[in-house]
Design a protein around this motif. Sequence first.
Motif, short mmCIF file in Angstrom:
data_model
loop_
_atom_site.label_atom_id
_atom_site.label_comp_id
_atom_site.label_asym_id
_atom_site.label_seq_id
_atom_site.Cartn_x
_atom_site.Cartn_y
_atom_site.Cartn_z
N ALA A 26 0.84 -1.20 0.00
CA ALA A 26 0.00 0.00 0.00
C ALA A 26 0.87 1.25 0.00
N SER A 27 2.00 1.20 0.71
CA SER A 27 2.89 2.37 0.69
C SER A 27 3.55 2.55 -0.67
N LEU A 28 3.79 1.45 -1.39
CA LEU A 28 4.32 1.57 -2.74
C LEU A 28 3.30 2.22 -3.67
N ILE A 29 2.04 1.84 -3.53
CA ILE A 29 0.99 2.46 -4.34
C ILE A 29 0.82 3.92 -3.94
N GLY A 30 0.92 4.21 -2.63
CA GLY A 30 0.82 5.59 -2.17
C GLY A 30 1.93 6.48 -2.69
N SER A 31 3.06 5.87 -3.06
CA SER A 31 4.17 6.68 -3.59
C SER A 31 3.80 7.31 -4.93
N TRP A 32 2.81 6.77 -5.62
CA TRP A 32 2.38 7.34 -6.89
C TRP A 32 1.77 8.72 -6.70
N ILE A 33 1.27 8.99 -5.48
CA ILE A 33 0.68 10.31 -5.22
C ILE A 33 1.54 11.13 -4.27
N GLY A 34 2.78 10.70 -4.10
CA GLY A 34 3.73 11.50 -3.34
C GLY A 34 3.92 11.11 -1.88
N TRP A 35 3.26 10.06 -1.42
CA TRP A 35 3.45 9.64 -0.03
C TRP A 35 4.78 8.88 0.09
N PRO A 36 5.37 8.87 1.27
CA PRO A 36 6.65 8.16 1.42
C PRO A 36 6.45 6.64 1.39
N VAL A 37 7.47 5.96 0.91
CA VAL A 37 7.46 4.49 0.90
C VAL A 37 8.02 4.01 2.23
N LEU A 38 7.31 3.07 2.85
CA LEU A 38 7.77 2.51 4.12
C LEU A 38 8.93 1.54 3.87
N THR A 39 9.85 1.49 4.81
CA THR A 39 10.88 0.46 4.75
C THR A 39 10.25 -0.87 5.12
N PRO A 40 10.86 -1.98 4.76
CA PRO A 40 10.30 -3.28 5.17
C PRO A 40 10.19 -3.41 6.69
N TRP A 41 11.11 -2.82 7.43
CA TRP A 41 11.04 -2.89 8.89
C TRP A 41 9.86 -2.09 9.43
N GLN A 42 9.60 -0.93 8.85
CA GLN A 42 8.45 -0.14 9.26
C GLN A 42 7.14 -0.88 8.94
N ALA A 43 7.09 -1.49 7.77
CA ALA A 43 5.90 -2.24 7.39
C ALA A 43 5.70 -3.45 8.31
N ALA A 44 6.79 -4.12 8.69
CA ALA A 44 6.68 -5.25 9.60
C ALA A 44 6.18 -4.81 10.97
N ALA A 45 6.69 -3.69 11.46
CA ALA A 45 6.23 -3.17 12.75
C ALA A 45 4.76 -2.77 12.68
N GLY A 46 4.36 -2.14 11.59
CA GLY A 46 2.96 -1.79 11.41
C GLY A 46 2.09 -3.03 11.31
N GLY A 47 2.61 -4.07 10.67
CA GLY A 47 1.87 -5.33 10.56
C GLY A 47 1.64 -5.98 11.91
N LEU A 48 2.60 -5.84 12.81
CA LEU A 48 2.42 -6.38 14.17
C LEU A 48 1.26 -5.71 14.88
#
Length: 71
Positions: A26-48
């Motif tokens: 979702a963060s990769l898709i959000g990058s199309w509109i200028g949002w920052p891309v999450l690192t894999p570690w940030q995405a893993a922490a958010g997933g927890l």
Amino acid sequence: MKPSPGLFAALYPFGAGAMGVNLFFASLIGSWIGWPVLTPWQAAAGGLVIGLPATYAFACHIVRLIKKADT
């Protein structure tokens, strides 16, 4: 009906992993509109974090299916 702690604990790693992957993509898709891309570690922490309610909802669904199968 409330799921047992054992069922929740068994499903949580899968729910947290799925939510982490979804959050990353979702963060990769959000990058199309200028949002920052999450690192894999940030995405893993958010997933927890996001994985808790998602796993609870899925465990409740599994309990309902088990109850339906028993009747």
